[in-house]
Design a protein around this motif. Structure first.
Motif, PDB file in Angstrom:
ATOM      1  N   ASP A   1      34.140  -2.376  13.578  1.00 54.92           N
ATOM      2  CA  ASP A   1      35.348  -2.938  12.991  1.00 54.92           C
ATOM      3  C   ASP A   1      34.965  -4.230  12.277  1.00 54.92           C
ATOM      4  N   TYR A   2      35.978  -4.911  11.800  1.00 54.66           N
ATOM      5  CA  TYR A   2      35.739  -6.189  11.145  1.00 54.66           C
ATOM      6  C   TYR A   2      36.761  -7.206  11.635  1.00 54.66           C
TER       7      TYR A   2
ATOM      8  N   GLN B   1      45.190  -8.543  -0.885  1.00 60.41           N
ATOM      9  CA  GLN B   1      46.068  -7.381  -0.778  1.00 60.41           C
ATOM     10  C   GLN B   1      46.197  -6.797  -2.176  1.00 60.41           C
TER      11      GLN B   1
ATOM     12  N   LYS C   1      29.804  -0.432   5.317  1.00 64.16           N
ATOM     13  CA  LYS C   1      29.973   0.867   5.968  1.00 64.16           C
ATOM     14  C   LYS C   1      28.913   1.869   5.499  1.00 64.16           C
TER      15      LYS C   1
ATOM     16  N   LEU D   1      34.671  -3.551   2.117  1.00 61.65           N
ATOM     17  CA  LEU D   1      33.791  -3.105   3.199  1.00 61.65           C
ATOM     18  C   LEU D   1      32.879  -1.912   2.891  1.00 61.65           C
TER      19      LEU D   1
ATOM     20  N   GLU E   1      40.006  -4.467   3.075  1.00 61.15           N
ATOM     21  CA  GLU E   1      39.192  -3.318   3.494  1.00 61.15           C
ATOM     22  C   GLU E   1      38.425  -2.703   2.331  1.00 61.15           C
ATOM     23  N   GLU E   2      38.862  -2.965   1.106  1.00 58.21           N
ATOM     24  CA  GLU E   2      38.171  -2.424  -0.059  1.00 58.21           C
ATOM     25  C   GLU E   2      36.865  -3.168  -0.358  1.00 58.21           C
TER      26      GLU E   2
END
Length: 186
Positions: A147-148, A118, A135, A131, A128-129
């Motif tokens: 999605d993941y 986080q 992507k 990914l 998510e950073e």
């Protein structure tokens, strides 16, 4: 019927994994028709059979990349697999359309707890950073990033404690169920 290909990219899935090994075992049960490629078993010498891997990908509708985060990315064998298999003119470029329309799910684990991934966590970034490379690869190859599924706190270092191993296996089972559920929704 959906053709599912699960590509497992741990560097040593037999001897150096609890969570990823369990996730694959559970996915075998949950998705008995899925094709599962365990890269470290197939390519111990890192010499990827490009044509065989391309054939698997061409047959698939849904691709799941299953791996542990190693130094904030995919393990080297999965990177090598992608570097060799996703050839210009096959997966991308003006004539590269073999992956167009295929759906991709990123399924990954980390030894550090989820709270570490986080902005205010020890890693300094949200999960998510991590990914964008996946992507971007989907975009370049005409694939859809679905999605993941991410599970943290499954450090292999805990394997000497039987209670911790059971907790890891329970987390892995939950992870596999989430992956299977995502696939069913497609």
């Amino acid at each position: 019927m959906k053709n599912v290909l699960i590509v497992e990219g741990h560097r040593d899935s037999k001897n150096d994994s609890v969570a990823n090994k369990q996730i694959i075992e559970d996915l075998r049960e949950l998705l008995p028709d899925a094709e599962i490629s365990i890269l470290d078993e197939l390519y111990q010498n890192f010499e990827i059979d490009v044509k065989a891997e391309q054939e698997k990908l061409e047959k698939s509708d849904i691709i799941v990349l299953q791996f542990p985060l190693f130094w904030y990315g995919m393990p080297s064998i999965m990177n090598k697999w992608m570097e060799d298999t996703f050839e210009h003119g096959w997966s991308h470029g003006s004539t590269g359309n073999k992956l167009h329309g295929k759906k991709l799910i990123a399924s990954f684990t980390a030894g550090a707890p989820e709270e570490a991934y986080q902005k205010d966590g020890i890693m300094g970034y949200g999960i998510e950073e991590y990914l964008p490379p996946i992507k971007s690869m989907c975009g370049l190859c005409g694939m859809e990033f679905v999605d993941y599924v991410f599970t943290g706190g499954v450090s292999f270092e805990l394997r000497t404690n039987p209670d911790e191993v059971e907790k890891i296996k329970a987390k892995a089972k939950s992870h596999a169920e989430k992956v299977a559920s995502l696939i069913e929704e497609i």
